[in-house]
Enzyme design. Structure first.
Site, mmCIF file in Angstrom:
data_model
loop_
_atom_site.group_PDB
_atom_site.id
_atom_site.type_symbol
_atom_site.label_atom_id
_atom_site.label_comp_id
_atom_site.label_asym_id
_atom_site.label_seq_id
_atom_site.Cartn_x
_atom_site.Cartn_y
_atom_site.Cartn_z
ATOM 1 N N ASP A 62 0.357 2.942 -17.193
ATOM 2 C CA ASP A 62 -0.889 3.170 -16.462
ATOM 3 C C ASP A 62 -1.765 1.968 -16.753
ATOM 4 O OD1 ASP A 62 -3.388 3.852 -15.505
ATOM 5 O OD2 ASP A 62 -3.500 5.778 -16.545
ATOM 6 N N VAL A 63 -1.927 1.085 -15.765
ATOM 7 C CA VAL A 63 -2.632 -0.177 -16.028
ATOM 8 C C VAL A 63 -4.086 0.041 -16.411
ATOM 9 C CG1 VAL A 63 -1.123 -1.534 -14.530
ATOM 10 C CG2 VAL A 63 -3.217 -0.521 -13.584
ATOM 11 N N ASN A 89 -0.291 -6.325 -9.573
ATOM 12 C CA ASN A 89 -0.106 -5.764 -8.236
ATOM 13 C C ASN A 89 -0.553 -4.314 -8.118
ATOM 14 O OD1 ASN A 89 1.314 -5.448 -5.504
ATOM 15 N ND2 ASN A 89 2.411 -3.987 -6.781
ATOM 16 N N TYR A 157 -12.369 0.789 -2.584
ATOM 17 C CA TYR A 157 -11.240 -0.142 -2.505
ATOM 18 C C TYR A 157 -11.712 -1.547 -2.154
ATOM 19 C CZ TYR A 157 -6.883 -2.281 -0.887
ATOM 20 O OH TYR A 157 -5.826 -3.131 -0.701
ATOM 21 N N LYS A 161 -11.525 -4.773 -4.684
ATOM 22 C CA LYS A 161 -10.699 -5.931 -4.362
ATOM 23 C C LYS A 161 -11.559 -7.199 -4.234
ATOM 24 C CE LYS A 161 -6.521 -4.272 -4.316
ATOM 25 N NZ LYS A 161 -5.464 -4.774 -5.232
ATOM 26 N N THR A 194 3.851 -0.901 3.329
ATOM 27 C CA THR A 194 3.859 -0.425 1.952
ATOM 28 C C THR A 194 3.878 1.093 1.921
ATOM 29 O OG1 THR A 194 1.437 -0.319 1.795
ATOM 30 C CG2 THR A 194 2.498 -2.416 1.196
#
Length: 259
Positions: A62-63, A89, A157, A161, A194
């Site tokens: 879990d990053v 990623n 999001y 980003k 994706t």
């Protein structure tokens, strides 16, 4: 000039997060094909099968759990002797506007997309500074065209980003000024085939076609096309390229808004 004989990533060691599908899975395959030793990580255990098919290692990660990053990087160094490449990623979408987003959704999106990316960069730099032969490495962070042209229905999001873009530049300048031979660049993917997009299509039929139409090429990118750009940034072929963002968007962001 870099030595371009043999596979471009031979003798290099890479970590790729979010490896279970999409761009992450394609990147594991591409980096292995180019000769790198790869550790793929994901919260989804399906990443193990992706890694096994190309002879890569796998770890559940879990990053957003920043305390675990040093051990993930340390395990890669212990197994392979060094760390040359980090591909941040792993990411999530929130699909909520400013009026709909909750604190919990905001925090989860930021914890994965930006805090996880930051923690990965921090741990990777510490390892890359100690590489045999001197500091050297390449960090590639995955941003999004949504960081440049925002989506009104996904405020967390898009803004997270956007933060990845500036984080990348700050890290690049820091490493350059400190004299580390560590580059940091961002990939800015456009409409890409994706798992995230496929799941969204189930909830909103027709979404994939609409997204594909945003590119003048009128199609979605294959994740392997993005992985090819990642492999270039990970290689020794672009030693003067740092603090940059490479668009892999089928000219999506090149279109004048009036056309």
């Amino acid at each position: 000039m870099p030595d371009l004989s043999g596979p471009r990533l031979e003798r290099k060691v890479a970590i790729v997060t979010g490896c279970a599908s999409g761009i992450g899975a394609a990147t594991v395959r591409r980096l292995r094909a180019d000769g790198a030793q790869v550790l793929g990580t994901d919260v989804n255990p399906d990443g193990e099968a992706v890694c096994a098919e190309v002879g890569a290692s796998f770890a559940v990660q879990d990053v957003s759990d920043t305390a675990l990053w040093p051990s993930v990087v340390g395990n890669a160094v212990a197994a392979f002797g060094r760390l040359d490449i980090l591909v941040n990623n792993a990411g999530v979408v929130s699909q909520a506007s400013i009026e709909d987003v909750t604190d919990e959704l905001w925090d989860r999106t930021y914890d994965i997309n930006i805090k996880g990316t930051m923690a990965g960069c921090r741990a990777a730099i510490a390892a890359m500074k100690g590489n045999p032969g001197g500091s050297k490495g390449a960090i590639i962070n995955i941003a999004s065209t949504s960081a440049i042209g925002a989506l009104p229905g996904d405020v967390a999001y898009c803004s997270s980003k956007g933060a990845v873009r500036v984080l990348t530049k700050s890290i690049a300048v820091h490493c350059a000024k400190e004299g580390y031979n560590i580059r940091c660049n961002a990939i800015v993917p456009g409409a890409t085939e994706t798992g995230i997009l496929n799941r969204a299509e189930e909830a909103m039929p027709g979404l994939k076609a609409a997204v594909a139409s945003t590119s003048p090429l009128n199609r979605l990118a294959d994740p392997a096309e993005t992985a090819a750009a990642i492999a270039f940034l990970a290689s020794d072929e672009c030693p003067y390229m740092t603090g940059a963002e490479m668009l892999v968007d089928g000219a999506m962001m090149a279109v004048h808004p009036g056309f």
